[in-house]
Design an enzyme around this catalytic site. Structure first.
Site, PDB file in Angstrom:
ATOM      1  CG  ASN A   1     -13.341  10.117  -4.849  1.00 50.94           C
ATOM      2  OD1 ASN A   1     -14.383  10.749  -4.749  1.00 50.94           O
ATOM      3  ND2 ASN A   1     -12.351  10.486  -5.661  1.00 50.94           N
TER       4      ASN A   1
ATOM      5  CG  HIS B   1      -4.256   3.420   4.031  1.00 56.52           C
ATOM      6  ND1 HIS B   1      -3.323   2.615   4.620  1.00 56.52           N
ATOM      7  CD2 HIS B   1      -4.445   4.467   4.881  1.00 56.52           C
ATOM      8  CE1 HIS B   1      -2.936   3.164   5.773  1.00 56.52           C
ATOM      9  NE2 HIS B   1      -3.608   4.286   5.950  1.00 56.52           N
TER      10      HIS B   1
ATOM     11  CB  CYS C   1      -0.911  -0.022   1.233  1.00 61.60           C
ATOM     12  SG  CYS C   1      -1.725   1.549   1.539  1.00 61.60           S
TER      13      CYS C   1
ATOM     14  CG  HIS D   1      -6.849   7.900   0.820  1.00 68.49           C
ATOM     15  ND1 HIS D   1      -7.313   6.638   0.486  1.00 68.49           N
ATOM     16  CD2 HIS D   1      -6.746   8.572  -0.355  1.00 68.49           C
ATOM     17  CE1 HIS D   1      -7.469   6.554  -0.828  1.00 68.49           C
ATOM     18  NE2 HIS D   1      -7.146   7.706  -1.372  1.00 68.49           N
TER      19      HIS D   1
ATOM     20  CB  SER E   1      -6.785   3.555  -7.267  1.00 70.94           C
ATOM     21  OG  SER E   1      -6.258   4.796  -6.881  1.00 70.94           O
TER      22      SER E   1
ATOM     23  CB  CYS F   1       0.842   1.191   4.907  1.00 73.50           C
ATOM     24  SG  CYS F   1      -0.728   0.291   5.064  1.00 73.50           S
TER      25      CYS F   1
ATOM     26  CD  GLN G   1      -7.648  12.477  -4.258  1.00 73.67           C
ATOM     27  OE1 GLN G   1      -6.997  13.293  -4.908  1.00 73.67           O
ATOM     28  NE2 GLN G   1      -8.296  11.482  -4.813  1.00 73.67           N
TER      29      GLN G   1
ATOM     30  CG  HIS H   1      -4.224  -1.226   4.551  1.00 76.01           C
ATOM     31  ND1 HIS H   1      -3.851  -0.343   3.551  1.00 76.01           N
ATOM     32  CD2 HIS H   1      -4.820  -2.270   3.918  1.00 76.01           C
ATOM     33  CE1 HIS H   1      -4.196  -0.842   2.366  1.00 76.01           C
ATOM     34  NE2 HIS H   1      -4.789  -2.013   2.560  1.00 76.01           N
TER      35      HIS H   1
END
Ligand SMILES: O=P(O)(O)O[C@H]1O[C@H](CO)[C@@H](O)[C@H](O)[C@H]1O
Ligand SMILES: O=P(O)(O)O[C@H]1O[C@H](CO)[C@@H](O)[C@H](O)[C@H]1O
Lengths: 346, 346
Positions: free
Chosen positions: B153, B164, B51, B166, B161, B54, B168, B113
């Protein structure tokens, strides 16, 4: 064009909607670790006993399709709009609503279950265009129908639940928001210049050539300067027509021809039956005059890099505005250079 | 509300954007023969050596992530916007464009993760909110950053994609179109009433209760009257704040709590890690005053009937305007009635 726009982030303005798209040409090298779409590539039979749209079959609501040979239209069995409803019901204030009525129809393009537009013969595509004309005029002449939206969702990636070649027509009382935007911008230009906004744009594109994909005597297909979807295209009539009803028979033929060629190029791009939504934008049918309107069709295909990797219009796109990586010029060049013969015949 | 709107097609008006959505409540019985989404349900490990996000791992560009314990931000390795570019390059006329600059960052919500917001502890979600605040203030104070778009997203259905946890942040020179629309409508209302448009709307919803999903001392989560996506929700602060930077510590906590509860309900709806795009809308950072702006967050989840059947925004939606089947009231009732405990703990 400012050459810096080939390599640097910039925004482009859609002259028809007044909205901007963010273009990030430097970003095409991004690796893709995300979702891969499943592609169904089986060859379909010409007749499928389980298909609701094949000639002679019984539909979900128990009605039987006639043994049609040419494009066939029927009322959508699960219409989003209904012709009758509580007239004029409204809610005011911050919870604002109004009742809406309309008619939804399905247009089967051909009896043959295995076909798609790129695989159809030009004379048979002409028949589809004539059916669209007929429907636009029939629905448009009804008192409570003020806009007629003709569209096609192709491929299961585009929410299409049946591969039989068909499109839809949703017609309704109110003029939808995307059409309102285009009305407003065309009208402002018309008032100022007494010329078609799209007509003037086409002239410029025909000179510059860098965004052209196809051209014949009566039609142009190009990647618009402000394209949002990676391989978005726009087909427009050279003559300033307000709606499909005004096409003469030569133009019908030229339209069918460019539709076939463009959809062949699309299939050839990733050598797959290319998914897209296409739709026609034209003047409302509320009885008013719309000299500013210039009839056109758009294709919004979701694929980006291959038949399994699509562009996601999510996050930033939903909250801020559309974004694309490859430029319109790159997309046009790619499409332009593709063969005119369908890949299954190579 | 006009009771006829529970059963008949109608359109509803979005007071924040000025756009309409078509609602077809009679259409929920439509059978679905279309695309079924693949669902990846494997339990993820807390650490994944492959990943990019991570702690301690090396990213695509060769940089190594620190061994972070709390939310960690870095510059997006494939930023759609770049901080430097040809300043002020423009194209005029019908081919209108201008150069755009900005900064894109990634915010890792947690080192683990295997987590997602609904599985995180409230104090750890508070840390994410504090990171968003920090970023909004840091980016927003830069000279060429006039809007800061915070979003997430979630799920590969939403083009994400990497699983993990997260989000933006894309921040840029120009104020994006969706934000412009909301600015305009809030401003008109503010000028006329000297009150927050969203504040007045919240008051009404808190009385009516039929679209409420969750409420605490400082925040409300509801399905907005004009919701487009089937289970779309809006989270807003009760206090009239222009942006996330103004949250006090009690409000941070209340926001984290409602975020956790709402995302648990989402996961419980179809007993899957629920895909969505979420985003925060707030005042631009161009140095002007925006007293009309009322900070809020929206969730746009694509799922419609089950974890494998999503709503497609295609054809009609692209060419005319958004359409939905279940009403906002039905969606709110469903979400309201779902348990507050995550289904994995039932
Ligand atoms: O930045 P990511 O996660 O690679 O990409 C995802 O989010 C972006 C911002 O919403 C979109 O432009 C991309 O289409 C999507 O795949
Ligand atoms: O009418 P269909 O093919 O069942 O449905 C498809 O097209 C409609 C019109 O674009 C959309 O509202 C649906 O979300 C989509 O699945």
């Amino acid at each position: 064009m400012n050459k810096e726009f080939n390599t640097h982030p910039h925004r482009r303005y859609n002259i028809l909607t007044g909205e901007w798209v963010l273009v990030s040409p430097h970003r095409t090298k991004r690796p893709w670790q995300g979702k891969l779409e499943k592609v169904a590539e089986e060859k379909r039979p010409s007749y499928d006993a389980d298909c609701f749209l094949c000639p002679g079959n019984v539909r979900a609501n128990g009605e039987k399709n006639p043994d049609y040979k040419t494009p066939f239209t029927f009322r959508n069995d699960f219409s989003a709009l209904l012709p009758k409803g509580p007239k004029g019901a409204v809610n005011e204030g911050l919870l604002k609503a109004e009742s809406e009525t309309g008619i939804c129809r399905v247009v089967c393009f051909a009896p043959d279950h295995s076909l798609t537009l790129p695989l159809m013969r030009v004379p048979d595509i002409v028949r589809v265009i004539q059916k669209w004309k007929e429907e636009y005029e029939d629905l448009g002449s009804m008192e409570d129908i003020n806009y007629v939206q003709i569209f096609e969702n192709k491929g299961d990636l585009m929410g299409c639940s049946n591969p039989h070649p068909h499109g839809q027509i949703w017609s309704q009382l109110s003029v939808p928001v995307e059409v309102q935007k285009k009305s407003a911008h065309q009208k402002t230009y018309w008032k100022k210049n007494n010329r078609s906004l799209l007509g003037d744009y086409l002239k410029q594109e025909l000179e510059l050539k860098e965004r052209l994909v196809l051209e014949n005597e009566h039609f142009v297909a190009l990647v618009p300067y402000w394209a949002v979807w990676p391989y978005e295209t726009l087909i427009a009539s050279k003559r300033h027509l307000q709606h499909i009803g005004q096409l003469n028979s030569e133009e019908e033929h030229a339209y069918a021809e460019i539709l076939k060629k463009l959809s062949i190029k699309y299939d050839n791009l990733f050598q797959t039956s290319f998914p897209y939504s296409s739709g026609i934008h034209q003047s409302p049918t509320d009885g008013k005059n719309y000299p500013e309107w210039h009839f056109h069709m758009s294709f919004y295909p979701p694929l980006l890099r291959s038949k399994t990797v699509k562009k996601f219009m999510v996050g930033y796109e939903m909250f801020a505005g559309p974004q694309r990586d490859i430029t319109a010029e790159q997309a046009a060049e790619t499409l332009r250079d593709l063969p005119d013969v369908h890949y299954t015949e190579w």
